[in-house]
Design a protein around this motif. Structure first.
Motif, PDB file in Angstrom:
ATOM      1  N   LEU A  91       0.747  -1.350   0.245  1.00  0.00           N
ATOM      2  CA  LEU A  91      -0.083   0.076  -0.171  1.00  0.00           C
ATOM      3  C   LEU A  91       0.821   1.382   0.162  1.00  0.00           C
ATOM      4  O   LEU A  91       0.605   2.068  -0.754  1.00  0.00           O
ATOM      5  CB  LEU A  91      -0.868   0.058   1.388  1.00  0.00           C
ATOM      6  N   ASP A  92       1.939   1.191   0.806  1.00  0.00           N
ATOM      7  CA  ASP A  92       2.854   2.318   0.532  1.00  0.00           C
ATOM      8  C   ASP A  92       3.468   2.554  -0.754  1.00  0.00           C
ATOM      9  O   ASP A  92       3.580   3.778  -1.257  1.00  0.00           O
ATOM     10  CB  ASP A  92       3.970   1.946   1.794  1.00  0.00           C
ATOM     11  N   VAL A 139      -5.432   4.950   4.625  1.00  0.00           N
ATOM     12  CA  VAL A 139      -5.980   3.800   5.534  1.00  0.00           C
ATOM     13  C   VAL A 139      -6.382   4.347   6.628  1.00  0.00           C
ATOM     14  O   VAL A 139      -7.441   3.681   7.274  1.00  0.00           O
ATOM     15  CB  VAL A 139      -4.876   2.716   5.618  1.00  0.00           C
ATOM     16  N   GLY A 140      -6.208   5.396   7.336  1.00  0.00           N
ATOM     17  CA  GLY A 140      -6.450   6.035   8.683  1.00  0.00           C
ATOM     18  C   GLY A 140      -5.460   5.655   9.605  1.00  0.00           C
ATOM     19  O   GLY A 140      -5.828   5.575  10.885  1.00  0.00           O
ATOM     20  N   ILE A 141      -4.194   5.252   9.417  1.00  0.00           N
ATOM     21  CA  ILE A 141      -3.296   5.243  10.297  1.00  0.00           C
ATOM     22  C   ILE A 141      -2.249   6.329  10.440  1.00  0.00           C
ATOM     23  O   ILE A 141      -1.790   6.825   9.247  1.00  0.00           O
ATOM     24  CB  ILE A 141      -2.463   3.787  10.108  1.00  0.00           C
ATOM     25  N   SER A 142      -1.705   6.890  11.523  1.00  0.00           N
ATOM     26  CA  SER A 142      -0.849   7.825  11.521  1.00  0.00           C
ATOM     27  C   SER A 142       0.563   7.664  11.131  1.00  0.00           C
ATOM     28  O   SER A 142       0.914   6.348  10.803  1.00  0.00           O
ATOM     29  CB  SER A 142      -0.708   8.278  12.887  1.00  0.00           C
ATOM     30  N   ARG A 198     -18.375   1.152  10.319  1.00  0.00           N
ATOM     31  CA  ARG A 198     -18.147   1.782  11.710  1.00  0.00           C
ATOM     32  C   ARG A 198     -16.690   2.095  11.988  1.00  0.00           C
ATOM     33  O   ARG A 198     -16.581   3.188  12.372  1.00  0.00           O
ATOM     34  CB  ARG A 198     -18.524   0.530  12.816  1.00  0.00           C
ATOM     35  N   ILE A 199     -15.709   1.305  11.561  1.00  0.00           N
ATOM     36  CA  ILE A 199     -14.178   1.609  11.866  1.00  0.00           C
ATOM     37  C   ILE A 199     -13.943   3.044  11.179  1.00  0.00           C
ATOM     38  O   ILE A 199     -13.219   3.903  11.787  1.00  0.00           O
ATOM     39  CB  ILE A 199     -13.389   0.580  11.389  1.00  0.00           C
ATOM     40  N   PHE A 200     -14.491   3.184  10.024  1.00  0.00           N
ATOM     41  CA  PHE A 200     -13.871   4.384   9.175  1.00  0.00           C
ATOM     42  C   PHE A 200     -14.772   5.548   9.519  1.00  0.00           C
ATOM     43  O   PHE A 200     -14.228   6.713   9.887  1.00  0.00           O
ATOM     44  CB  PHE A 200     -14.500   4.054   7.890  1.00  0.00           C
ATOM     45  N   GLU A 201     -15.980   5.235  10.167  1.00  0.00           N
ATOM     46  CA  GLU A 201     -16.678   6.635  10.599  1.00  0.00           C
ATOM     47  C   GLU A 201     -16.074   7.280  12.218  1.00  0.00           C
ATOM     48  O   GLU A 201     -16.478   8.273  12.224  1.00  0.00           O
ATOM     49  CB  GLU A 201     -18.296   6.226  10.987  1.00  0.00           C
ATOM     50  N   SER A 252     -10.492  -2.928   6.197  1.00  0.00           N
ATOM     51  CA  SER A 252     -11.611  -2.360   6.169  1.00  0.00           C
ATOM     52  C   SER A 252     -11.473  -1.380   4.703  1.00  0.00           C
ATOM     53  O   SER A 252     -12.126  -1.343   3.834  1.00  0.00           O
ATOM     54  CB  SER A 252     -11.805  -1.203   7.192  1.00  0.00           C
ATOM     55  N   TYR A 253     -10.086  -0.860   4.647  1.00  0.00           N
ATOM     56  CA  TYR A 253      -9.691   0.065   3.589  1.00  0.00           C
ATOM     57  C   TYR A 253      -9.644  -1.109   2.406  1.00  0.00           C
ATOM     58  O   TYR A 253     -10.276  -0.576   0.950  1.00  0.00           O
ATOM     59  CB  TYR A 253      -8.469   0.404   3.639  1.00  0.00           C
TER      60      TYR A 253
END
Length: 231
Positions: A37-38, A46-49, A98-101, A77-78
């Motif tokens: 992905l990177d 993805v939603g990871i710092s 739910r995870i994304f919201e 989820s992504y």
């Protein structure tokens, strides 16, 4: 890629490691997907710092098992969303939504003004024990914020309400920014310590979100250690 992530998730779940620090090689399949992905330039979606993402990319590094679990859940989820949008699949489970919201839970539930008894701004000497604890806390805050944002349970089954979750996230992210400064204000950190301890207690009472609860317990203990070192 989904199969690879699921293999790593299954291994983590079977082991019940909670907050135990593990080598990244333990989830080598999942780490390989993160590298893919990177390389594709989409890891930031993805939603990871960045801090956690950099740790996940290091095959020779270690990370707490509950943070690995939360990170891989977000990756899964992504990937499912990508599969749904571009692969023709109609599968779009509610837990992924739910995870994304929860990434925008603070925007949807703006916290009320937080009453904090401001004590004093304390200068932290560069070579002090407090400075070393702050370095550990900065990493821990980033990880706990991810855990708080990564529940796949509906609100009625979760350990804390979305409103309480939003306030906790706001406190975690505010504290993270403050700890980068040369002065710290213990009053805000004590408010965070109480909120983290209360939320950890609710996870135990409700028997839900145990990974988040373990992370919050560790955070509460580390904050107490910082208070003792500031004077």
């Amino acid at each position: 890629m989904l199969d690879a992530v699921e293999r790593s998730l299954s291994r983590l779940r079977r082991a019940n490691l909670y907050t135990k620090r593990m080598p990244l090689s333990f989830i080598s399949d999942g780490v390989g997907v993160i590298h893919d992905l990177d390389y594709a330039g989409v890891l930031g979606s993805v939603g990871i710092s960045n801090t956690i993402a950099n740790k996940l990319k290091n095959f020779d590094g270690t990370l707490q098992a509950n943070v690995m679990l939360a990170s891989l859940e977000r990756v899964k989820s992504y990937l499912r969303r990508i599969e749904s949008e571009f692969g023709g699949s109609e599968y779009k489970p509610e837990e992924d939504d739910r995870i994304f919201e929860l990434t925008t839970v603070v925007e949807r539930n703006p916290p009320e003004p937080v009453p904090v008894w401001a004590e004093q701004w304390v200068y932290v000497r560069p070579q002090s024990r407090a400075k070393a604890i702050i370095a550990e806390l900065s990493e821990l805050l980033d990880e706990v914020a991810l855990l708080v944002k990564s529940s796949n349970l509906p609100e009625e089954q979760a350990a804390v309400t979305d409103l309480d979750r939003a306030q906790l996230i706001a406190l975690l992210e505010t504290a993270l920014l403050m700890l980068r400064a040369p002065l710290v204000e213990p009053g805000l950190l004590k408010k965070l310590q109480k909120s983290a301890t209360d939320a950890a207690s609710k996870t135990a009472q409700k028997g839900a979100e145990q990974a988040m609860g373990e992370g919050l317990k560790v955070l509460g203990a580390k904050l107490l250690e910082l208070f003792q070192s500031l004077w």
